[in-house]
Design an enzyme around this catalytic site. Structure first.
Site, PDB file in Angstrom:
ATOM      1  N   GLY A  21       0.909  -1.549  -0.119  1.00  0.00           N
ATOM      2  CA  GLY A  21       0.087  -0.044  -0.142  1.00  0.00           C
ATOM      3  C   GLY A  21       1.092   1.069   0.149  1.00  0.00           C
ATOM      4  CB  SER A  22       4.157   2.410  -0.300  1.00  0.00           C
ATOM      5  OG  SER A  22       4.413   2.219  -1.789  1.00  0.00           O
ATOM      6  CG  ASN A  23       1.853   3.497  -5.474  1.00  0.00           C
ATOM      7  OD1 ASN A  23       2.484   4.330  -5.986  1.00  0.00           O
ATOM      8  ND2 ASN A  23       2.643   2.538  -5.674  1.00  0.00           N
ATOM      9  CG  MET A  99      -1.464  -7.202  -6.838  1.00  0.00           C
ATOM     10  SD  MET A  99      -0.903  -5.923  -8.505  1.00  0.00           S
ATOM     11  CE  MET A  99       0.397  -7.031  -9.465  1.00  0.00           C
ATOM     12  CG  ASN A 116      -4.082  -0.056 -12.511  1.00  0.00           C
ATOM     13  OD1 ASN A 116      -3.530  -0.255 -10.740  1.00  0.00           O
ATOM     14  ND2 ASN A 116      -2.658  -0.055 -13.613  1.00  0.00           N
ATOM     15  CG  HIS A 118       1.460  -1.387 -15.002  1.00  0.00           C
ATOM     16  ND1 HIS A 118       1.230  -2.712 -14.335  1.00  0.00           N
ATOM     17  CD2 HIS A 118       2.704  -1.546 -15.907  1.00  0.00           C
ATOM     18  CE1 HIS A 118       1.998  -4.041 -14.892  1.00  0.00           C
ATOM     19  NE2 HIS A 118       2.704  -2.940 -16.405  1.00  0.00           N
ATOM     20  CD  GLU A 183       5.075   1.947  -8.921  1.00  0.00           C
ATOM     21  OE1 GLU A 183       3.995   2.237  -8.298  1.00  0.00           O
ATOM     22  OE2 GLU A 183       5.722   1.477  -8.908  1.00  0.00           O
TER      23      GLU A 183
HETATM   24  C1  GAR Z   1       3.233  -1.213  -7.579  1.00  0.00           C
HETATM   25  O1  GAR Z   1       4.783  -0.641  -8.024  1.00  0.00           O
HETATM   26  C2  GAR Z   1       2.003  -0.727  -8.383  1.00  0.00           C
HETATM   27  O2  GAR Z   1       2.819  -0.113  -9.406  1.00  0.00           O
HETATM   28  C3  GAR Z   1       2.153  -2.003  -9.257  1.00  0.00           C
HETATM   29  O3  GAR Z   1       2.270  -2.730  -7.388  1.00  0.00           O
HETATM   30  C4  GAR Z   1       3.079  -2.609  -6.686  1.00  0.00           C
HETATM   31  C5  GAR Z   1       1.991  -2.172  -5.257  1.00  0.00           C
HETATM   32  O4  GAR Z   1       3.175  -1.813  -4.090  1.00  0.00           O
HETATM   33  N1  GAR Z   1       0.910  -2.375  -9.395  1.00  0.00           N
HETATM   34  C6  GAR Z   1       1.333  -3.847 -10.692  1.00  0.00           C
HETATM   35  O5  GAR Z   1       1.405  -4.426 -10.724  1.00  0.00           O
HETATM   36  C7  GAR Z   1       0.082  -3.452 -11.268  1.00  0.00           C
HETATM   37  N2  GAR Z   1      -0.266  -3.631 -12.403  1.00  0.00           N
HETATM   38  P1  GAR Z   1       2.186  -0.454  -3.815  1.00  0.00           P
HETATM   39  O6  GAR Z   1       1.143  -1.490  -2.603  1.00  0.00           O
HETATM   40  O7  GAR Z   1       3.479  -0.636  -2.358  1.00  0.00           O
HETATM   41  O8  GAR Z   1       1.605   1.089  -4.269  1.00  0.00           O
END
Ligand code: GAR
Length: 223
Positions: A21-23, A99, A116, A118, A183
């Site tokens: 969940g960092s984003n 995901m 979203n 990516h 990101e």
């Molecule tokens: C992030 O790098 C995001 O871009 C990717 O999963 C990671 C989640 O990190 N998403 C995908 O690959 C979607 N196709 P987070 O949970 O720390 O945000």
């Protein structure tokens, strides 16, 4: 709730996560600014143990855990997810490391209201294992993309991209970390513009209204 700058109500955003969940955290932190045009009203995860859910709860944000394994079909899960989002009165759905593939029906219910992030420069490297695949091809520039969600996986009008160099010594982990830093800058900026209605959206493309680019070029190796 309104933002400080004017009387426009802030857009209500539901964030979907599956793990760290960092984003999502970067969106929550950005939305603390009074002038930010969106507020995160709920964080929903298909994995009840997702660390991001506990973090959001500790911030006082409403959270919903919907274990996809408890549903008999993808359609049944998506119906429950849709109902959970709607119950929050969300205007926008922001997928942030969610995901799980969605049914066409769910995507269409949120047409042009679901975005979203990516971790590649789309349309390159859709899907999983993106950093190892990028390294294997020898690309010199990598990055991330925020896009509007369409039924096809990792496709839809591109709202913003950020590029980072690929270094000779990179491993999938070091490249992932460099892209993740990008990101965390890109997603809050794009959500802000999206919530403020700054894009003209067509079927396959989105354009910022008015001038949007400078003349900078990204070179690797540097010129
Ligand atoms: C992030 O790098 C995001 O871009 C990717 O999963 C990671 C989640 O990190 N998403 C995908 O690959 C979607 N196709 P987070 O949970 O720390 O945000």
């Amino acid at each position: 709730m309104t933002n400080g700058a004017d009387t426009q109500p802030r857009k209500r955003v539901a964030v979907l996560i599956s793990g760290r969940g960092s984003n999502m955290m970067s969106l929550v932190e950005a939305s603390r600014a009074l002038a930010y045009p969106a507020e995160i009203v709920t964080v929903i995860s298909n994995r009840p143990a997702a660390p991001g859910l506990a973090w959001a709860r500790a911030q006082g944000i409403e959270t919903v855990a919907l274990d996809h394994k408890a549903y008999p079909s993808r359609a049944a899960f998506d119906d429950a997810l849709d109902a959970a989002i709607k119950a929050t009165g969300a205007d926008i759905v922001a997928c942030a490391g969610f995901m799980r593939l969605m049914t066409k029906e769910l995507v269409e219910r949120w047409h042009n209201r679901m975005i979203n992030i990516h971790p590649t420069l789309l349309p390159s490297f859709k899907g999983l294992d993106t950093h190892a695949r990028a390294l294997a091809t020898g690309v010199r520039i990598a990055g991330c993309t925020v896009h509007i969600v369409r039924a096809e996986m990792d496709a839809g009008p591109i709202l913003g991209q950020a590029a980072v160099p690929v270094l000779d010594a990179d491993t999938p982990d070091t490249l992932a970390r460099r892209i993740l830093t990008a990101e965390h800058r890109l997603y809050p900026q794009v959500l802000s513009l999206f919530a403020a209605g700054a894009y003209d959206i067509h079927q396959d493309t989105a354009r910022l209204k008015g001038a949007s680019t400078n003349d900078a070029m990204l070179f690797s190796p540097p010129s």
